[in-house]
Design a protein around this motif. Structure first.
Motif, PDB file in Angstrom:
ATOM      1  N   ILE A 114      36.052 -47.311 -17.378  1.00 52.02           N
ATOM      2  CA  ILE A 114      36.119 -45.851 -17.239  1.00 52.02           C
ATOM      3  C   ILE A 114      34.825 -45.350 -17.853  1.00 52.02           C
ATOM      4  O   ILE A 114      34.535 -45.612 -19.026  1.00 52.02           O
ATOM      5  CB  ILE A 114      37.357 -45.278 -17.963  1.00 52.02           C
ATOM      6  CG1 ILE A 114      38.632 -45.839 -17.306  1.00 52.02           C
ATOM      7  CG2 ILE A 114      37.351 -43.749 -17.912  1.00 52.02           C
ATOM      8  CD1 ILE A 114      39.916 -45.531 -18.046  1.00 52.02           C
ATOM      9  N   ILE A 141      35.056 -43.919 -12.483  1.00 53.86           N
ATOM     10  CA  ILE A 141      35.755 -45.210 -12.635  1.00 53.86           C
ATOM     11  C   ILE A 141      34.957 -46.262 -11.887  1.00 53.86           C
ATOM     12  O   ILE A 141      34.518 -46.024 -10.753  1.00 53.86           O
ATOM     13  CB  ILE A 141      37.168 -45.137 -12.007  1.00 53.86           C
ATOM     14  CG1 ILE A 141      38.164 -44.563 -12.998  1.00 53.86           C
ATOM     15  CG2 ILE A 141      37.643 -46.487 -11.536  1.00 53.86           C
ATOM     16  CD1 ILE A 141      39.603 -44.763 -12.603  1.00 53.86           C
ATOM     17  N   VAL A 147      41.250 -39.456 -15.749  1.00 49.05           N
ATOM     18  CA  VAL A 147      41.965 -40.675 -15.368  1.00 49.05           C
ATOM     19  C   VAL A 147      43.352 -40.644 -16.006  1.00 49.05           C
ATOM     20  O   VAL A 147      43.468 -40.553 -17.240  1.00 49.05           O
ATOM     21  CB  VAL A 147      41.206 -41.932 -15.858  1.00 49.05           C
ATOM     22  CG1 VAL A 147      42.006 -43.194 -15.543  1.00 49.05           C
ATOM     23  CG2 VAL A 147      39.826 -42.016 -15.226  1.00 49.05           C
TER      24      VAL A 147
END
Ligand code: FAD
Length: 509
Positions: free
Chosen positions: A409, A418, A436
């Motif tokens: 990430i 990502i 995320v």
């Protein structure tokens, strides 16, 4: 501003005011200021015991709630506390007026004993169901102890502040200007965080228990009730009473109740526990168990509790993806609770890692708020129920990447993407996005046990049909065990089994 039904409820509550209240309000010419003023005027119009004064507070718009003729309570609402925060407002009015809170005397004593000046700020969103607990706990601390003050900051009214602090998870609590913690916290958690938790000496002085339950979720609560009903000395040590259910919004499979919500269910469970002679010790973590004459359980504050039998019911927590960037950007774009944090990602592109039921439910929820959702699934296809997949595929702002192994990430101050390996081609790919949500299941809270009891390779505690582990006298129940399915009703059932098993053991030993 207030809907008719809410106004009727509020009118009933305001009849319970015990002393006159002064609301000090700091407003400007902006729209939220006008709405804030409308709200406080509407409340003041409903009770002769409430007056309004103009004031200059740290933030505009904001208002503080104070008892007339007394020093300011320190309770401030910046932005409008409607939505999930409306209860916080009502409670603040009642408690500042002098109504006794529903908190144990020992906790009130702990709060009164705090000597240093503590100023808390809690950033919330009005759709966050975890936020009110934190707001209400800190308001109460502020009301009880003049050294403590607390401001609830509603994020959408103070967007610049939220952005400058990079707040991407709510509730986010700041103490004396520095970030303290984010996520749901009880009053006991907060007291532990600031080093004012339960007194270790008082815990050491406790007589040994017949049954000591470690964990206060559905399994632990059920085990304790079953034990106490046998008339034996029962205690519960719980880091966070309520467990995972506190993070669950709608529950439709708790047999006998068509629909309930996690915090409501666990409040009822806690009230049921409190009906019995059960020593509930909250805000404490068990660190180690040793078998001597009795079992000795060491707690995180250094105290030692003794018991003839132990029931482990420490449940489970969100599983991490365990890739670079996850820990670094936690609360800076990496999130685990879609219900709580979705509003902070409004208009942004976010990822959901995990294509099981919880991942797809999260993606569907998020799609209603954010600009775009990309689901990353490790396997070649999604694992969620067909009905959820159908709903997902009907949404215009969602795409799914299968065979995707997240490898990092990325971000600077906050998440910016990502990186993943396409497992079909082995190519490394990168998607730019701003948040995320990790939804890849749970891990049992059993690491602290070391090799005290036998566990499987997932870390789940192995139990027999009586709920007993490989160590005679130590039992286990719920999500921390190798039970095939993890559900509230199953945890409660296995809590009962473990408790009856422990009772049988006590009769024989
Ligand atoms: C988002 C979500 C939605 C869900 N929805 C549903 C649903 O709709 N219906 C359903 O039936 N199930 C649902 N579940 C599953 C259900 O919540 C769990 O099966 C259930 O909560 C397990 O109960 P438990 O008591 O075993 O553990 P938990 O609920 O995890 O409780 C564990 C307890 O142990 C404490 N603890 C942990 N470690 C320690 C330690 N070292 N010392 C002291 N205390 C400790 C915790 O603070 C907590 O009090 C859901 C779960 C999640 C995450």
């Amino acid at each position: 501003m207030l809907e008719k039904e809410i106004k009727q409820q509020l009118a009933q509550y305001l009849e319970l005011l015990e002393n006159d209240i002064v609301i000090k309000v700091s407003v400007g010419d902006d729209k939220v200021s006008k709405e804030t003023l409308d709200l406080v005027n509407e409340i003041a119009d409903m009770s002769k015991m409430i007056t309004i004064e103009e004031a200059k507070l740290e933030r505009t718009p904001s208002f503080s709630i104070n008892r007339k003729g007394e020093e300011d309570s320190g309770v401030v609402f910046a932005g409008i506390p409607l939505g999930h925060e409306f209860t916080s407002l009502v409670l603040a009015l009642l408690q500042v007026s002098g109504r006794a809170p529903k908190v144990e005397d020992s906790v009130i004593e702990q709060i009164k004993n705090i000597k240093e000046k503590l100023h808390f700020e809690t950033y919330v969103s009005l759709s966050c169901h975890n936020c009110p607990d934190v707001v209400q706990a800190l308001n109460l601390m502020s009301i009880i102890n003049p050294n403590i003050s607390h401001t609830m900051v509603e994020g959408s009214a103070f967007k610049d502040e939220v952005e400058s602090k990079n707040i991407m998870a709510v509730p986010s609590v700041y103490l004396n200007g520095d970030f303290m913690e984010s996520g749901r916290m009880t009053i006991e958690d907060i007291l532990s965080q600031i080093g004012s938790g339960p007194d270790a000496d008082a815990l050491n002085d406790k007589d040994p228990f017949d049954v000591l339950v470690i964990g206060g979720g559905p399994a632990g609560a059920s085990a304790a009730i079953y034990a106490a009903r046998k008339g034996i000395r029962t205690g519960i040590v719980a880091d966070r009473f309520g467990g995972q259910v506190m993070d669950t919004l709608g529950i439709e499979n708790f047999i006998s109740t068509k629909y309930t919500e996690g915090p409501k269910l666990m409040a009822e469970v806690e009230a049921h526990v409190n009906e019995y002679d059960i020593d509930v010790m909250k805000g404490l973590q068990a660190k180690q168990i040793e078998k001597k004459d009795l079992f000795e359980v060491e707690l995180d504050n250094g105290a030692l509790l003794k018991s003839k039998t132990i029931i482990l019911s420490t449940g489970a927590r969100w599983r991490n993806v365990g890739v670079p960037g996850e820990a670094e950007f936690k609360n800076k774009g990496v999130a685990y609770c879609p219900h709580c944090d979705a509003p902070l990602f409004e208009g942004k592109h976010v990822a959901v890692i995990g294509g099981g039921n919880s991942g797809i439910e999260a993606a569907i929820d998020l799609a209603g708020v954010v600009k775009h959702v990309t689901v990353f699934e490790f396997m070649p296809e999604l694992k969620a129920d067909a009905v959820l997949q159908e709903r997902l595929h009907s949404l215009p702002n969602v795409d799914v990447i299968v065979n995707a192994q997240t490898s990092e990430i990325t971000g600077d101050e906050t998440v910016n993407g990502i990186t993943y390996i396409d497992r079909e081609t082995n190519d490394e790919k990168h998607v730019e996005l701003e948040g995320v949500f990790v939804q890849i299941g749970l891990v049992p809270n059993t690491d602290w046990l070391g090799d005290t009891v036998e566990r499987n390779k997932m870390g789940e505690i192995l139990v027999d049909k009586n709920g007993q582990t490989n160590v005679p006298g130590i039992f286990a129940a719920g999500d921390c065990t190798d039970s095939a399915y993890k559900q509230i009703i199953i945890s409660m059932g296995s809590g009962a089994t473990a408790s009856l098993g422990a009772f049988d053991y006590l009769i024989r030993h």
